[in-house]
Design a protein around this motif. Structure first.
Motif, PDB file in Angstrom:
ATOM      1  N   ALA A 263      42.843  12.090  75.892  1.00 55.44           N
ATOM      2  CA  ALA A 263      43.733  13.210  75.566  1.00 55.44           C
ATOM      3  C   ALA A 263      44.708  12.836  74.461  1.00 55.44           C
ATOM      4  CB  ALA A 263      44.494  13.663  76.817  1.00 55.44           C
ATOM      5  N   VAL A 264      45.214  11.586  74.508  1.00 58.13           N
ATOM      6  CA  VAL A 264      46.122  11.141  73.448  1.00 58.13           C
ATOM      7  C   VAL A 264      45.404  11.076  72.112  1.00 58.13           C
ATOM      8  CG1 VAL A 264      47.502   9.202  72.647  1.00 58.13           C
ATOM      9  CG2 VAL A 264      47.639   9.925  75.024  1.00 58.13           C
ATOM     10  N   LEU A 265      44.137  10.585  72.129  1.00 52.63           N
ATOM     11  CA  LEU A 265      43.381  10.500  70.882  1.00 52.63           C
ATOM     12  C   LEU A 265      43.073  11.876  70.307  1.00 52.63           C
ATOM     13  CD1 LEU A 265      40.863   7.626  71.746  1.00 52.63           C
ATOM     14  CD2 LEU A 265      42.879   7.514  70.270  1.00 52.63           C
ATOM     15  N   ARG A 266      42.894  12.851  71.151  1.00 51.92           N
ATOM     16  CA  ARG A 266      42.575  14.198  70.696  1.00 51.92           C
ATOM     17  C   ARG A 266      43.822  15.044  70.415  1.00 51.92           C
ATOM     18  NH1 ARG A 266      37.741  16.050  74.863  1.00 51.92           N
ATOM     19  NH2 ARG A 266      36.191  14.480  74.197  1.00 51.92           N
ATOM     20  N   GLN A 267      44.954  14.517  70.684  1.00 49.01           N
ATOM     21  CA  GLN A 267      46.177  15.301  70.549  1.00 49.01           C
ATOM     22  C   GLN A 267      46.411  15.668  69.094  1.00 49.01           C
ATOM     23  OE1 GLN A 267      49.583  13.320  72.121  1.00 49.01           O
ATOM     24  NE2 GLN A 267      50.948  15.078  71.877  1.00 49.01           N
ATOM     25  N   ARG A 268      46.708  16.948  68.827  1.00 49.03           N
ATOM     26  CA  ARG A 268      46.959  17.440  67.482  1.00 49.03           C
ATOM     27  C   ARG A 268      48.447  17.361  67.179  1.00 49.03           C
ATOM     28  NH1 ARG A 268      43.192  22.914  67.447  1.00 49.03           N
ATOM     29  NH2 ARG A 268      41.202  21.835  67.855  1.00 49.03           N
ATOM     30  N   PRO A 269      48.758  17.317  65.896  1.00 48.78           N
ATOM     31  CA  PRO A 269      50.185  17.241  65.544  1.00 48.78           C
ATOM     32  C   PRO A 269      50.908  18.518  65.927  1.00 48.78           C
ATOM     33  CG  PRO A 269      48.843  17.584  63.590  1.00 48.78           C
ATOM     34  CD  PRO A 269      47.885  17.287  64.723  1.00 48.78           C
ATOM     35  N   ALA A 270      52.176  18.377  66.074  1.00 40.17           N
ATOM     36  CA  ALA A 270      52.998  19.528  66.444  1.00 40.17           C
ATOM     37  C   ALA A 270      52.999  20.563  65.334  1.00 40.17           C
ATOM     38  CB  ALA A 270      54.428  19.062  66.731  1.00 40.17           C
ATOM     39  N   PRO A 271      53.239  21.844  65.657  1.00 37.57           N
ATOM     40  CA  PRO A 271      53.274  22.879  64.611  1.00 37.57           C
ATOM     41  C   PRO A 271      54.302  22.546  63.546  1.00 37.57           C
ATOM     42  CG  PRO A 271      53.232  23.864  66.795  1.00 37.57           C
ATOM     43  CD  PRO A 271      53.429  22.395  67.005  1.00 37.57           C
TER      44      PRO A 271
END
Length: 716
Positions: free
Chosen positions: A84-92
């Protein structure tokens, strides 16, 4: 000594005891050895053993990765959180790619959803090459609006000229000229400067849309912008050829010569073979189409004469550049010049086509040149066309300043340049093909050289020489030469062996040319038989017969000077099923196709008029047979019955079209009984049923077939 590790190691090496005595060595070790020395000894003992043994089960489970922790839910949860951490996208609002970091605010014309979709696509399109490939692929799915939005956003962070070029090309292929020009102007405003390919795509796209209003002015504006002082692109001959093509298709010779005037004599922008092909073809089209209203034949001949002389002067420059190896002459350029000569009004122009082929393709002339002693001895007419004016029937031998070379010298065969025979000819001759075969046949037809036409045909199609496989256009030109020579038998042979025999699909015009050959050869007693063979071949090849070819056959049978009763009966035997086919096309059961989808095509307009004329001429063949003494009176009733059916049908068709046919009245004037012709267009059910059944293939050979199958005076 044994307290030293190095000394102990040398002692052990000196012993060199086998593995079976290792336990003795362990007994004799001084118990006062240090702990590190004991570990070394333990290691040596394990090394000497053949198979290492794990000290405990925990170590064994760890080695095989079968410990309980790895199977626990805690390990699975940690692995899930890691992914999940690896797939986490940057914040808007935080851009992780360079092209998105330079992105400006959202265009108000785009919705939020479209804006987010384009951003997602750009996140994975960091390279201009990848972007261009993606744009081209999506344009193939007709996603033009989306790709325009994507390229606009990408233009803020990278140079994507290729992607803009793909969009312009797509618009031009879809005939959206104005949209393509808008994109061209927009890309310049977005600092995406057009490259050489941009102008090539734009000018070529405008040439294929030359039928659109205002394209010529737009193309000239784009082309002349290349010569502006601030232009980033140097114009090449590719751009010039594309601009010339637009002018040629627009038939604007003034604009064409304006573009051609900017072509340099040498260098990168010098003219090549495509340039000359475009100009020569444009000259030919202009001479044929751009004729002033009310122009007389003499004025038209003079105008064509000026155009051909201009082409001859241009050819001198082409040959000089060819000799200097500055350009290549190919078949298309040779045939373009040849067809320009063929529209002339002088016999010299037509004859020079053979010299042109000899000069550029090294194919020897099979006919002496016009004006040479050998040509005067040859049994050929000096002129063929009657429309040639008196001023142009012979070469102009008037004196001119400087004594220029005679007309036709620009097409003389070239000799090698150099001293002696040691210098080889550096010329690269063009390879003849189907286009050359058609041009040569047309030239031979113009100068009425039937023997030369046959020799050229055999030479070019011979597998041991040039091995040209004739196409349909070549066969049509060959048929025209045979028609000029009244060779009906050769025309039938050509149709059977070279056309149908080799798998070609003849057109209606093919049989018209062949049938007109038999019409010209009407003084030959076998011409009607040859025409019958052509008509039978047409019935087997075409789905529906051609009305004009049928008209020519019926006209030949009706006016055949050597006709006998057997000839007319054979002609009617061939014409009867054909007449039934034409009736189906005119409306008797042919307005709608049958239930299985098979039926005659319903004729309209000019084709319908041709079919009616064909039936009337078939009716004339009946008249000639019945109103002559070729058959006895007692053998005429079956023919009278068939003639009455045909006459009734023609009257009905003419009545529906609002016209009147006088064929029935003419029959009464010639002595036939009034009941033999149905003036109201109604027949008895039995006769009408026979015709319809025969037309649909359900009746036999007709009620009067037995009359020409029986021996006797009918066939005599």
């Amino acid at each position: 000594m044994l307290n030293c590790r190095a000394c102990l190691w040398r002692c052990l090496q000196a012993l060199d005891v086998p593995s079976t005595n290792a336990h003795r060595l362990r007994r004799n070790v001084n118990p006062l050895l240090e702990q590190g020395q004991r570990r070394l000894l333990s290691t040596v003992v394990r090394t000497v053993d053949t198979k290492p043994v794990y000290r405990n089960k925990v170590e064994q489970l760890s080695k095989h990765r079968e410990e309980p922790w790895q199977k626990s839910a805690v390990a699975a949860n940690q692995k899930k959180r890691e992914r999940a951490v690896l797939r986490q996208r940057p914040a808007p609002g935080v851009a992780e790619t360079p092209n998105l970091s330079r992105l400006s605010k959202r265009d108000p014309s785009l919705s939020v959803s479209e804006w987010e979709r384009r951003k997602k696509e750009l996140r994975y399109l960091q390279d201009p090459v990848e972007l261009a490939g993606f744009v081209r692929k999506e344009l193939g799915k007709d996603k033009v609006t989306e790709m325009v939005q994507l390229v606009r956003m990408a233009s803020q962070s990278m140079q994507c000229v290729v992607s803009w070029n793909h969009i312009i090309d797509h618009y031009l292929a879809k005939e959206r000229v104005n949209d393509a020009l808008k994109v061209y102007n927009e890309m310049k405003k977005r600092a995406q400067f057009p490259d050489s390919y941009t102008y090539t795509i734009l000018l070529r796209g405008l040439s294929i849309n030359a039928h659109t209003s205002g394209v010529l002015s737009k193309a000239l504006s784009v082309y002349h912008s290349l010569y502006a002082p601030n232009s980033r692109v140097e114009p090449s001959i590719i751009h010039t050829n594309a601009a010339l093509r637009v002018c040629a298709r627009a038939l604007d010779m003034d604009a064409l010569w304006g573009v051609a005037g900017k072509i340099p004599e040498t260098g990168r922008g010098a003219a090549n073979e495509v340039t000359y092909i475009t100009i020569i073809n444009a000259m030919r089209q202009s001479l044929l189409i751009n004729a002033p209203k009310g122009e007389t034949e003499e004025e038209a001949a003079a105008r064509k004469e000026r155009g051909i002389m201009e082409g001859r002067r241009m050819w001198e420059g082409i040959v000089n550049r060819w000799r200097n190896a500055d350009m290549i002459i190919d078949e298309e350029l040779v045939c373009a010049m040849g067809r320009l000569l063929l529209i002339g009004s002088r016999p010299r122009d037509w004859d020079d086509v053979l010299s042109l082929v000899e000069q550029t393709m090294d194919i020897p002339r099979l006919l002496p040149r016009l004006g040479s002693p050998g040509r005067q001895e040859a049994p050929l007419p000096h002129l063929r066309a009657s429309y040639v004016s008196k001023q142009q029937r012979f070469d102009d031998d008037h004196l001119a300043p400087g004594k220029p070379p005679k007309r036709g010298d620009e097409f003389l065969a070239l000799t090698p340049q150099g001293v002696g025979s040691a210098v080889s000819n550096p010329l690269s001759y063009a390879q003849p093909g189907n286009n050359t075969l058609s041009v040569v046949q047309e030239a031979c037809q113009k100068i009425a050289a039937s023997k030369a036409a046959r020799e050229y045909w055999d030479l070019l199609t011979d597998p041991t020489t040039y091995n040209i496989t004739p196409d349909l256009n070549n066969l049509h030109m060959r048929l025209r030469n045979l028609r000029q020579n009244r060779a009906s038998a050769a025309a039938v042979k050509l149709l059977q062996e070279d056309l149908v025999g080799k798998g070609f699909e003849p057109r209606p015009g093919t049989f018209r040319i062949a049938m007109s050959t038999c019409v010209r050869d009407k003084n030959n007693h076998n011409s009607l038989k040859h025409a019958s063979q052509i008509l039978n071949l047409m019935s087997k090849t075409l789905e529906d017969v051609d009305a004009k070819a049928v008209s020519m056959f019926a006209e030949l049978a009706g006016a055949f000077p050597l006709a006998k009763a057997s000839d007319l009966i054979d002609a009617l035997t061939v014409l009867r099923p054909i007449a039934q086919n034409i009736r189906l096309q005119l409306g008797v059961g042919g307005q709608q196709k049958y239930g299985n989808g098979v039926g005659a095509v319903y004729l309209k307009g000019e084709a319908r008029e041709d079919a009616i004329i064909a039936l009337r001429k078939i009716h004339g063949v009946y008249d000639r047979l019945l109103f002559s003494n070729l058959v006895a009176e007692e053998q005429k009733p079956p023919f009278k019955k068939e003639r009455a059916i045909l006459s009734s049908f023609i009257q009905r068709i003419m009545y529906k079209s609002g016209r009147k046919w006088e064929g029935a009245k003419d029959a009464q004037d010639k002595g036939m009984a009034s009941e033999e012709v149905d003036l109201h267009g109604y027949l008895n059910d039995e006769a009408e049923g026979d015709v319809v059944k025969a037309a649909r293939g359900k009746s036999g050979n007709g009620p009067w077939r037995k009359y020409w199958e029986t021996p006797g005076d009918v066939r005599a």
